[in-house]
Design an enzyme around this catalytic site. Structure first.
Site, short mmCIF file in Angstrom:
data_model
loop_
_atom_site.label_atom_id
_atom_site.label_comp_id
_atom_site.label_asym_id
_atom_site.label_seq_id
_atom_site.Cartn_x
_atom_site.Cartn_y
_atom_site.Cartn_z
N TYR A 1 -13.51 32.75 9.01
CA TYR A 1 -13.82 31.78 8.13
C TYR A 1 -12.74 31.09 8.19
O TYR A 1 -12.96 30.01 8.83
CB TYR A 1 -13.81 32.39 6.93
CG TYR A 1 -13.29 31.53 6.37
CD1 TYR A 1 -15.34 31.34 5.35
CD2 TYR A 1 -12.79 30.60 5.46
CE1 TYR A 1 -14.98 29.73 4.88
CE2 TYR A 1 -12.64 29.53 4.37
CZ TYR A 1 -14.41 29.16 4.01
OH TYR A 1 -14.53 28.05 3.25
N SER B 1 -12.03 23.12 5.22
CA SER B 1 -11.56 23.93 4.54
C SER B 1 -10.19 23.97 5.07
O SER B 1 -9.79 24.03 6.11
CB SER B 1 -12.18 25.33 3.87
OG SER B 1 -11.31 26.26 3.65
#
Length: 301
Positions: free
Chosen positions: A166, A152
């Site tokens: 995350y 990501s």
């Protein structure tokens, strides 16, 4: 064959592909694109009902089957690999795509150990276990292939501070994929790795409701950050308010076709619209050179 010069292109037609987290979202878009190009696809997903429904929906496009898989469990992933090789005799394309959030973000010291265990178990250990179970078999097969790990921009390039767990997991995926790629070259194989940065708009994926699959033994034991995971619509509304305009929402099948295009070209970095990211990375490098804290990633917020 020189170990620095793999096959110029991969022919997806006739290949065997495994996609974790393939029953919805980004994974389902990739599965769709693979089937449209003649690949045989095994959808590996933790949700049996969702997997069954996705296979039924996509079956008219080509040869697709499902295999319930918990990517955090090496025995489950080993059973998946056994099935793939027994049923199809090979795996040419491995998409380690399954991913979750930590369940709320917020202040790092308010995230609980179980938030770390849950998020890293899927996002990091899931990738590592997939590589450990499949790559030795792929190497033994001696065929061209690609391992694609989903990272990501949040963490893979720079962290969003309110998503520290995350972001840390996705930074680990990017680092690991680079090391994997280098070692595949040193092995003299025709296997290569790619790191996928989903991009080109907001992604309406199961990531936003991943808590539905969080194991009971990894549940929060306290109040955590006091924040619950946002739905896709809630995040979209927040971004619209912050920007003053409606954010672009990606077409997941079109995105899947873009990803498969890049895989066929054997690109290491799979992502779109990274010009701003390149500028951010230059600013980060400059700050590091001055012994300063680098700019973070605001993801448009």
């Amino acid at each position: 064959m020189s170990n620095n010069h793999p096959s110029e292109r991969l022919d997806v037609n006739g290949s065997v592909a495994v996609v974790t987290g393939g029953a919805s979202g980004i994974g389902k878009g990739i599965v769709t694109a693979l089937l449209q190009r003649g690949a045989t696809v095994v959808v590996a997903d933790i949700e049996a009902d969702t997997t069954e429904a996705a296979v039924a929906e996509l079956s008219p496009l080509g040869s697709v089957s499902g295999w319930p898989t918990d990517v955090t469990d090496e025995h489950s992933v080993a059973a998946l690999a056994d099935h793939v090789y027994e049923a199809h005799g090979a795996c040419h394309l491995l998409f380690n795509n399954a991913g979750v959030t930590s369940g709320g973000g917020g202040k790092p010291w308010e995230q609980e150990p179980n938030d770390w265990r849950w998020c890293f178990g899927v996002n990091v250990f899931g990738v590592a276990i997939g590589v450990c179970e499949f790559v030795p078999r792929m190497l033994a097969g001696g065929l061209p292939g690609q391992i694609i790990n989903t990272s990501s921009g949040d963490g893979g390039f720079a962290p969003v501070p309110t998503a520290s767990v995350y972001a840390s997991s996705k930074a680990a995926v990017s680092c690991f994929t680079e090391a994997l790629h280098t070692n595949l070259i040193r092995e003299g194989s025709d296997l290569r790795a790619s790191v996928l940065y989903p991009s080109g708009g907001m992604m309406d994926t199961g990531l936003f409701s991943a808590q539905r699959n969080r194991p009971a033994h990894l549940a929060r034991v306290g109040s955590g950050t006091g924040r619950a995971s946002m739905t896709f619509d809630e995040l979209k509304a927040m971004m619209a308010e912050a920007r003053g305009v409606e954010p672009e929402v990606a077409d997941l099948v079109e995105h899947g076709n873009f990803v498969v295009d890049c895989v066929e070209e054997r690109r290491f970095i799979i992502g779109r619209n990274i010009e701003d990211t390149v500028a951010l990375l230059h600013r980060r490098a400059d700050a590091i050179g001055r012994y300063e804290v680098p700019d973070h990633h605001d993801m448009g917020l």
